[in-house]
Design a protein around this motif. Structure first.
Motif, PDB file in Angstrom:
ATOM      1  N   ARG A 102      19.847 -58.610  55.795  1.00  0.00           N
ATOM      2  CA  ARG A 102      18.861 -58.854  54.751  1.00  0.00           C
ATOM      3  C   ARG A 102      19.485 -58.630  53.367  1.00  0.00           C
ATOM      4  NH1 ARG A 102      13.430 -59.195  53.954  1.00  0.00           N
ATOM      5  NH2 ARG A 102      12.676 -58.223  52.052  1.00  0.00           N
ATOM      6  N   SER A 103      20.058 -57.445  53.178  1.00  0.00           N
ATOM      7  CA  SER A 103      20.704 -57.157  51.893  1.00  0.00           C
ATOM      8  C   SER A 103      22.151 -56.719  52.080  1.00  0.00           C
ATOM      9  CB  SER A 103      19.935 -56.057  51.151  1.00  0.00           C
ATOM     10  OG  SER A 103      20.000 -54.834  51.860  1.00  0.00           O
ATOM     11  N   SER A 104      22.600 -56.639  53.329  1.00  0.00           N
ATOM     12  CA  SER A 104      23.962 -56.161  53.568  1.00  0.00           C
ATOM     13  C   SER A 104      24.842 -57.283  54.107  1.00  0.00           C
ATOM     14  CB  SER A 104      23.967 -54.965  54.530  1.00  0.00           C
ATOM     15  OG  SER A 104      23.583 -55.358  55.825  1.00  0.00           O
TER      16      SER A 104
HETATM   17  C1  PKZ Z   1      28.771 -63.990  40.532  1.00  0.00           C
HETATM   18  C2  PKZ Z   1      29.070 -62.521  40.530  1.00  0.00           C
HETATM   19  C3  PKZ Z   1      30.410 -62.184  41.089  1.00  0.00           C
HETATM   20  C4  PKZ Z   1      30.698 -60.723  40.979  1.00  0.00           C
HETATM   21  C5  PKZ Z   1      32.123 -60.470  41.325  1.00  0.00           C
HETATM   22  C6  PKZ Z   1      32.432 -59.057  41.128  1.00  0.00           C
HETATM   23  C7  PKZ Z   1      33.845 -58.823  41.397  1.00  0.00           C
HETATM   24  C8  PKZ Z   1      34.151 -57.382  41.208  1.00  0.00           C
HETATM   25  C9  PKZ Z   1      35.249 -56.945  42.070  1.00  0.00           C
HETATM   26  C10 PKZ Z   1      35.346 -55.488  42.071  1.00  0.00           C
HETATM   27  C11 PKZ Z   1      34.954 -54.988  43.375  1.00  0.00           C
HETATM   28  C12 PKZ Z   1      34.929 -53.526  43.372  1.00  0.00           C
HETATM   29  C13 PKZ Z   1      34.211 -53.047  44.573  1.00  0.00           C
HETATM   30  C14 PKZ Z   1      34.048 -51.630  44.504  1.00  0.00           C
HETATM   31  C15 PKZ Z   1      32.703 -51.242  45.070  1.00  0.00           C
HETATM   32  C16 PKZ Z   1      32.427 -49.918  44.885  1.00  0.00           C
HETATM   33  O1  PKZ Z   1      33.222 -48.998  44.624  1.00  0.00           O
HETATM   34  S1  PKZ Z   1      30.745 -49.358  44.881  1.00  0.00           S
HETATM   35  C17 PKZ Z   1      30.836 -47.597  44.744  1.00  0.00           C
HETATM   36  C18 PKZ Z   1      30.732 -46.920  46.056  1.00  0.00           C
HETATM   37  N1  PKZ Z   1      29.469 -47.174  46.678  1.00  0.00           N
HETATM   38  C19 PKZ Z   1      28.313 -46.669  46.207  1.00  0.00           C
HETATM   39  O2  PKZ Z   1      28.263 -45.973  45.206  1.00  0.00           O
HETATM   40  C20 PKZ Z   1      27.061 -46.985  46.992  1.00  0.00           C
HETATM   41  C21 PKZ Z   1      26.125 -45.801  47.023  1.00  0.00           C
HETATM   42  N2  PKZ Z   1      25.035 -46.052  47.973  1.00  0.00           N
HETATM   43  C22 PKZ Z   1      23.923 -46.711  47.617  1.00  0.00           C
HETATM   44  O3  PKZ Z   1      23.753 -47.103  46.467  1.00  0.00           O
HETATM   45  C23 PKZ Z   1      22.874 -46.917  48.678  1.00  0.00           C
HETATM   46  O4  PKZ Z   1      23.067 -45.999  49.729  1.00  0.00           O
HETATM   47  C24 PKZ Z   1      22.903 -48.368  49.285  1.00  0.00           C
HETATM   48  C25 PKZ Z   1      24.278 -48.699  49.866  1.00  0.00           C
HETATM   49  C26 PKZ Z   1      22.558 -49.380  48.182  1.00  0.00           C
HETATM   50  C27 PKZ Z   1      21.887 -48.479  50.408  1.00  0.00           C
HETATM   51  O5  PKZ Z   1      20.654 -48.106  49.862  1.00  0.00           O
HETATM   52  P1  PKZ Z   1      19.424 -47.689  50.819  1.00  0.00           P
HETATM   53  O6  PKZ Z   1      18.358 -47.166  49.951  1.00  0.00           O
HETATM   54  O7  PKZ Z   1      19.924 -46.856  51.965  1.00  0.00           O
HETATM   55  O8  PKZ Z   1      18.926 -49.094  51.290  1.00  0.00           O
HETATM   56  P2  PKZ Z   1      18.670 -49.644  52.767  1.00  0.00           P
HETATM   57  O9  PKZ Z   1      17.614 -50.694  52.585  1.00  0.00           O
HETATM   58  O10 PKZ Z   1      18.425 -48.564  53.769  1.00  0.00           O
HETATM   59  O11 PKZ Z   1      20.043 -50.333  53.117  1.00  0.00           O
HETATM   60  C28 PKZ Z   1      20.379 -51.569  52.558  1.00  0.00           C
HETATM   61  C29 PKZ Z   1      21.260 -52.303  53.536  1.00  0.00           C
HETATM   62  O12 PKZ Z   1      22.521 -51.599  53.646  1.00  0.00           O
HETATM   63  C30 PKZ Z   1      22.750 -51.239  55.003  1.00  0.00           C
HETATM   64  N3  PKZ Z   1      23.362 -49.925  54.989  1.00  0.00           N
HETATM   65  C31 PKZ Z   1      22.968 -48.847  54.275  1.00  0.00           C
HETATM   66  N4  PKZ Z   1      23.777 -47.804  54.527  1.00  0.00           N
HETATM   67  C32 PKZ Z   1      24.676 -48.228  55.431  1.00  0.00           C
HETATM   68  C33 PKZ Z   1      25.784 -47.604  56.086  1.00  0.00           C
HETATM   69  N5  PKZ Z   1      26.103 -46.338  55.870  1.00  0.00           N
HETATM   70  N6  PKZ Z   1      26.493 -48.331  56.959  1.00  0.00           N
HETATM   71  C34 PKZ Z   1      26.189 -49.629  57.198  1.00  0.00           C
HETATM   72  N7  PKZ Z   1      25.162 -50.289  56.584  1.00  0.00           N
HETATM   73  C35 PKZ Z   1      24.427 -49.584  55.723  1.00  0.00           C
HETATM   74  C36 PKZ Z   1      21.380 -51.220  55.671  1.00  0.00           C
HETATM   75  O13 PKZ Z   1      21.474 -51.428  57.065  1.00  0.00           O
HETATM   76  C37 PKZ Z   1      20.695 -52.358  54.956  1.00  0.00           C
HETATM   77  O14 PKZ Z   1      21.145 -53.583  55.514  1.00  0.00           O
HETATM   78  P3  PKZ Z   1      20.118 -54.839  55.693  1.00  0.00           P
HETATM   79  O15 PKZ Z   1      19.290 -54.536  56.898  1.00  0.00           O
HETATM   80  O16 PKZ Z   1      19.316 -54.953  54.437  1.00  0.00           O
HETATM   81  O17 PKZ Z   1      21.029 -56.022  55.870  1.00  0.00           O
END
Ligand code: PKZ
Length: 189
Positions: A102-104
Motif C-alpha cells: 500500500r505504502s511500502s
Molecule cells: C520524483 C521524486 C524523486 C525523489 C528522488 C530522491 C532521491 C534521493 C536519493 C537519496 C536517497 C537517500 C535514502 C536515504 C533514506 C533514509 O535514510 S530515511 C532515514 C531512515 N529512516 C527513517 O527515519 C524512517 C523512520 N520511520 C518512520 O518514519 C516510520 O516508522 C515509517 C517507516 C514511515 C512507518 O510508519 P508507520 O507509522 O509504522 O506506518 P505503517 O502504516 O505501519 O507502515 C507503513 C508501511 O511500511 C511498512 N513497514 C513499516 N515498518 C516496517 C518494517 N520495520 N519492516 C518492513 N516494513 C515496514 C508497513 O508494513 C506498511 O506497508 P504497507 O502495508 O503500507 O505497504
C-alpha cells in the motif's frame, strides 16, 4: 490480492482506489562509486557501513523515483557481503523495486565491483533487500503505484519479495504477541 503461494491475503494489496502501476524499468537504477582510502576499516578493506550507505542511497533513489516523492528506509535485511571490496575498486550498486504494497516497497540491491588492476568482468560482492515507505510532507505513509514486473526475472523477484513480506509480518506479529503475553504475566524485563 491473495498470494497464490501462501493463500494469505495481504491488506497492503487491496484493489480499491488503486493508482496506475509503473513498470520495474521506470525506476531501476545503478549508482557507481570509486572506493578511496577514507572508506577503509582497520583491516584496510572497505568498511561494510560504507557499502550499506551506498545501498541505502541507491535504494532510496529507486523508491523515490517509483513513488514520485520522498521515501524513507523502514528496514534493511539480508545484507550479505560476499567478497571484500578494496581501495580503487569501482563499485556499482544496482537497485530495483521488487514488490509494492500500500505504502511500502521492497527494493532489491545487488553490489558489483570492478577491480582497478584486473581486466575481468564486475564481480558480485554483496546484496540486500530494503523496505522503503513512501511518505508525505508530514512524514506519514502515502500510497504508492503498484510495480508491474516486466520479465521472468522480475516475476521471480516479485514472488520472492512476497514471501519475505509474509515472513516479516509473521515474525513481527509473533514477537509482539510474546511480549504482550510476558507483560500480562507480570514479567518485567
Ligand atoms: C520524483 C521524486 C524523486 C525523489 C528522488 C530522491 C532521491 C534521493 C536519493 C537519496 C536517497 C537517500 C535514502 C536515504 C533514506 C533514509 O535514510 S530515511 C532515514 C531512515 N529512516 C527513517 O527515519 C524512517 C523512520 N520511520 C518512520 O518514519 C516510520 O516508522 C515509517 C517507516 C514511515 C512507518 O510508519 P508507520 O507509522 O509504522 O506506518 P505503517 O502504516 O505501519 O507502515 C507503513 C508501511 O511500511 C511498512 N513497514 C513499516 N515498518 C516496517 C518494517 N520495520 N519492516 C518492513 N516494513 C515496514 C508497513 O508494513 C506498511 O506497508 P504497507 O502495508 O503500507 O505497504
Amino acid at each position: 490480492m491473495t498470494d497464490q503461494a501462501t493463500g494469505v491475503t495481504d491488506p497492503a494489496n487491496r484493489a480499491e482506489d488503486e493508482i496506475p502501476g509503473k513498470p520495474t524499468a521506470a525506476s531501476r537504477t545503478t549508482l557507481s562509486h570509486i572506493m578511496t582510502g577514507s572508506d577503509t576499516n582497520l583491516l584496510g578493506t572497505v568498511h561494510g557501513g560504507v557499502i550499506m550507505k551506498l545501498v541505502d542511497d541507491a535504494a532510496g533513489a529507486v523508491a523515490g523515483r517509483h513513488s514520485g516523492g520522498p521515501a524513507v528506509t523502514a528496514s534493511m535485511d539480508e545484507m550479505v557481503f560476499l567478497e571484500p571490496v578494496r581501495v580503487g575498486d569501482l563499485v556499482h550498486v544496482k537497485a530495483q523495486v521488487n514488490w509494492t504494497g500500500r505504502s511500502s516497497m521492497e527494493v532489491g540491491v545487488r553490489v558489483m565491483a570492478e577491480r582497478w588492476n584486473e581486466s575481468t568482468p564486475a564481480q558480485q560482492v554483496g546484496s540486500a533487500y530494503l523496505v522503503f515507505a513512501a511518505v508525505d510532507g508530514d512524514g506519514k505513509p502515502r500510497r504508492v503505484p503498484p510495480v508491474i514486473p516486466e520479465t521472468e526475472r522480475d516475476n521471480r523477484r516479485y514472488q520472492e519479495a512476497q514471501i519475505r513480506r509474509t515472513h516479516r509480518l509473521a515474525r513481527r506479529r509473533a514477537i509482539k504477541e510474546l511480549r504482550e503475553k510476558r507483560a500480562a504475566e507480570g514479567i518485567d524485563d
